[in-house]
Design a protein around this motif. Structure first.
Motif, PDB file in Angstrom:
ATOM      1  N   GLY A 427      -0.332  -0.088   3.479  1.00 33.79           N
ATOM      2  CA  GLY A 427      -1.049  -0.664   4.597  1.00 33.79           C
ATOM      3  C   GLY A 427      -0.814  -2.158   4.742  1.00 33.79           C
ATOM      4  N   GLU A 428      -1.559  -2.750   5.672  1.00 33.23           N
ATOM      5  CA  GLU A 428      -1.496  -4.187   5.930  1.00 33.23           C
ATOM      6  C   GLU A 428      -2.901  -4.760   5.791  1.00 33.23           C
ATOM      7  OE1 GLU A 428       0.237  -4.944   9.719  1.00 33.23           O
ATOM      8  OE2 GLU A 428       1.872  -3.506   9.424  1.00 33.23           O
ATOM      9  N   THR A 429      -3.054  -5.729   4.906  1.00 34.06           N
ATOM     10  CA  THR A 429      -4.376  -6.285   4.630  1.00 34.06           C
ATOM     11  C   THR A 429      -4.316  -7.805   4.667  1.00 34.06           C
ATOM     12  OG1 THR A 429      -4.991  -4.400   3.225  1.00 34.06           O
ATOM     13  CG2 THR A 429      -6.263  -6.425   2.971  1.00 34.06           C
ATOM     14  N   THR A 430      -5.265  -8.397   5.380  1.00 31.43           N
ATOM     15  CA  THR A 430      -5.430  -9.843   5.435  1.00 31.43           C
ATOM     16  C   THR A 430      -6.831 -10.183   4.968  1.00 31.43           C
ATOM     17  OG1 THR A 430      -3.886 -10.064   7.282  1.00 31.43           O
ATOM     18  CG2 THR A 430      -5.409 -11.881   6.912  1.00 31.43           C
ATOM     19  N   VAL A 431      -6.943 -11.128   4.062  1.00 29.25           N
ATOM     20  CA  VAL A 431      -8.232 -11.481   3.470  1.00 29.25           C
ATOM     21  C   VAL A 431      -8.471 -12.974   3.617  1.00 29.25           C
ATOM     22  CG1 VAL A 431      -9.568 -11.628   1.329  1.00 29.25           C
ATOM     23  CG2 VAL A 431      -8.171  -9.597   1.788  1.00 29.25           C
TER      24      VAL A 431
END
Length: 687
Positions: A427-431
């Motif tokens: 997936g693609e995750t931005t935090v």
């Protein structure tokens, strides 16, 4: 459109489990994820955590009756209410009494219309199925539930096409028995209740709850709006919804909840689709055991939103190893005190479950005062789009977090992703986090579902962050990747824009960081800097600059032929940057540049393609071992004893106090600048 199983509506997704001999993959650099063995060479011992794979057709079954919306004039009993607290009944199975009381005592189909100012419809049909057709009806009871299902095998409520229907109650109930606690909702059912059709239903729970089923509550279709002073929608055993349902809830307490923790296989929320707009004082979706979402559109606001989140005090290691509170603030409660604080405060989480959460699809916009996604046990995200804004954690599990797919954007959080074991597999995750971006070891933070702590625990007390695939961008004020145990990375792409203060690091781990594949770029301050472990099979370079560089300053690492290994412009001020890539080879020479610009495509500060120009050469060096520490003079030897695993780099390679091992901060409380660069050693790897 009769169906016998929910799987006719939606496909069952195969979600990742955390045993983990294998994991869902995403991208080109993925390998199997395992928390049992992080490294063949080091045999790192980690927690083996088993999660239960949830599927919709195993959690809830929809039969033909649940989809039945058909009725005819000849075979139905008609109940017509009048505003003068009376009703007329045409047909068998129902009777009208005095004071606006109407009772249904036989199985069959009943068509309801008209309005009632003060009265009650009861259903009491042991073991029978009752089909209620709401055909433009408005019922109000001043001192009880206007619709009270006392007993039935099942009740199917159809919202007739083109009609608007309403149920409402008064602010106080009168019970015949002073100890009675039911009914307590405007629509109260002690039997399985299904709502279908294409009409509209408005429910106002002015006394307590809106809709309360003491068994199963299934929302097949229809437009339902609930407003309640306490909980909006309850199904004790389970709440299930399909793509035809539209639910709007305004609740002073929880939005939607399933409460049965005593019986196995119950206390479940299972959603296969639909539209949900929930504003709640407490939790939006709360399952006592399992919560599964495979699709749907969700707008969830809890506790007034993230602006009402708890004020946190950063836990900072460093001078003396204790927690360093910000000036004028109190220390953060820990241990027993923290648990007590949590139980005393109201829970305002968006997605919450006692044992398992699995998200396989759906589109979420969440603004929560408390955690956005929270499990007291395990949590898996394998699909969907999640936009999370929170006053606490973005994604939290007391035991294991697995992210295997989907798009996650945590725009505001205290800690972004937290769990005792975390596996990032796709997936693609931005935090974006005001403290740690990814925190392994947080575990049980004292939260509970109705005061009951999660049942899943890690038996050996170890912690692990495993990264096998996916794309992750972490912008953290505290530590970027923080593990109270070890880290193992074999695939995926991770970019960290870490802390600007010397009391935190872009990487922070207590055991080892075994790097065997994937791309990792971690920029931040240099005071607590760590590299990957020197037993890694993939090479890493850690560059410490003589002074901090401004946010957006480009750093370029290229090989001897001018090919880019990495081109990155960190989002915040930084003094160190670590780069690990499969393209780095021992025995080869590389050059680091700073400044300049790139015509490539930039994503979260990482550039691909294009031409790099205008940079200033900082240093050239040769890679001779797994981890190469570099300053502007060349390869430098990091001081021994500077942390565990790959070793914490000092103030640019020089000596400094370690966390928890003495040393005092300056008298004015400021964080010291980085010290002098370490000694130059053109051929020696950091120890």
């Amino acid at each position: 459109m009769k169906k016998t199983k929910l799987k006719h509506y939606i496909g069952v997704i195969a979600l990742c489990t955390v045993l983990l001999a294998s994991a869902c993959s995403n991208g080109s650099n993925n390998t199997a994820a395992s928390v049992e063995t992080a490294s063949t060479d080091q045999q790192t011992e980690t927690a083996a955590v088993a999660t239960t794979e949830l599927s919709m057709d195993e959690l809830v079954e929809f039969d033909d009756e649940d989809y039945n919306i058909d009725w005819s004039e000849d075979s139905s009993t008609k109940i017509v209410f009048s505003a003068t607290s009376s009703a007329s009944v045409t047909g068998a199975g129902a009777a009208a009494g005095e004071g606006g009381l109407v009772s249904i005592t036989e199985a069959g189909t009943y068509v309801l219309s008209g309005s009632l100012n003060d009265g009650q419809l009861t259903v009491n049909v042991p073991d029978g199925t009752v089909h209620l057709v709401l055909n433009g009806v408005e019922l109000h009871d001043n001192d009880s539930a206007p619709l009270y299902i006392v007993e039935a095998g099942k009740v199917v409520m159809t919202l007739q096409e083109g009609t608007e229907n309403k149920l409402s109650d008064g602010t106080n109930y009168v019970y015949a028995d002073a100890t009675a606690e039911e009914p307590n909702a405007a629509l109260y059912s002690k039997a399985d209740l299904t709502i279908n059709g294409t009409g509209k239903l408005t429910v106002e729970g002015n006394f307590n709850n809106g809709i309360n089923s003491r068994d199963d509550l299934k929302l097949v279709s229809g437009t339902i709006a609930v407003k309640a002073v306490d909980d909006g929608v309850l199904g004790k055993d389970r709440v299930a919804a399909l793509e035809g349902a539209t639910l709007t809830v305004e609740a002073g307490g929880d939005g939607v909840k399933a409460t049965n923790a005593e019986e196995e296989g119950k206390g479940i929320i299972a959603i296969g689709g639909g539209t949900f707009d929930i504003t709640s004082g407490n939790d939006a979706l709360q399952a006592e055991t399992s919560l599964l979402v495979n699709g749907g559109t969700f707008s969830l606001i809890t506790g007034g939103g993230s602006v009402n989140g708890e004020t946190h005090v950063e836990e900072r290691g460093g001078w003396g190893g204790g927690q360093q509170a910000a000036p004028g603030t109190a220390s953060t409660a820990t241990g027993t005190d923290a648990a007590a604080t949590e139980e005393e405060s109201a829970s305002a989480k968006a997605l919450k479950a006692g044992t398992d959460i699995q998200v396989g699809g759906g589109k979420f916009e969440i603004d929560s005062a408390d955690d956005s996604v929270h499990s007291n046990g395990n949590l898996t995200i394998a699909g969907g789009e999640l936009m999370l804004t929170t006053g606490d954690d973005g994604v939290h599990a007391d035991t294991a977090v697995t992210i295997a797919g989907g798009k996650i954007n945590i725009t505001k959080s205290y800690e972004g992703i937290e769990g005792s074991v975390i596996t990032l597999a796709g997936g693609e995750t931005t935090v974006t986090a005001s403290d740690d971006g990814v925190n392994v070891g947080g575990g049980n933070d004292g939260s509970s579902v109705n005061g009951r702590a999660g049942q899943n625990t890690i038996t050996d007390g170890t912690h692990m962050l495993t990264i096998t695939g996916g794309t992750y961008y972490v912008n953290a004020t505290g530590d970027g990747l923080d593990s109270n145990g070890s880290i193992a990375m074999s695939g995926g792409t991770v970019t960290v824009s870490g802390p600007t203060n010397a009391g935190n690091g872009s990487l922070d781990y207590d055991g080892t960081f075994e790097m065997t594949g994937g791309y990792l770029i971690a920029a931040g301050s240099s005071g607590m800097v760590q590299s990957t472990s020197d037993t890694s099979t993939q090479q890493s370079v850690l560059m410490t600059f003589p002074q901090a560089l401004e946010a957006g300053t480009m750093v370029r690492l290229e090989d001897s032929e001018g090919n880019a290994i990495a081109t990155v412009a960190p989002a915040k001020t930084f003094q160190s940057i670590m780069i690990s890539s499969p393209d780095l080879k021992q025995g080869s020479t590389y050059t680091i540049y700073s400044g300049g610009s790139s015509t490539g495509t930039g994503t979260n500060g990482l550039y691909e393609g294009g031409e790099y120009t205008g940079g200033t050469k900082v240093v050239s060096f040769e890679i001779t071992s797994a981890v190469t520490w570099v300053n502007e003079s060349g390869v430098t030897t990091a001081q021994s004893g500077m942390g565990m695993g790959g070793g914490r780099g000092g103030m640019g390679g020089g000596e400094r106090p370690m966390r928890g091992q003495g040393g005092q901060p300056p008298a004015d409380g400021s964080v010291p600048e980085a010290g002098p660069q370490g000694t130059t050693d053109t051929g020696t790897q950091a120890q």
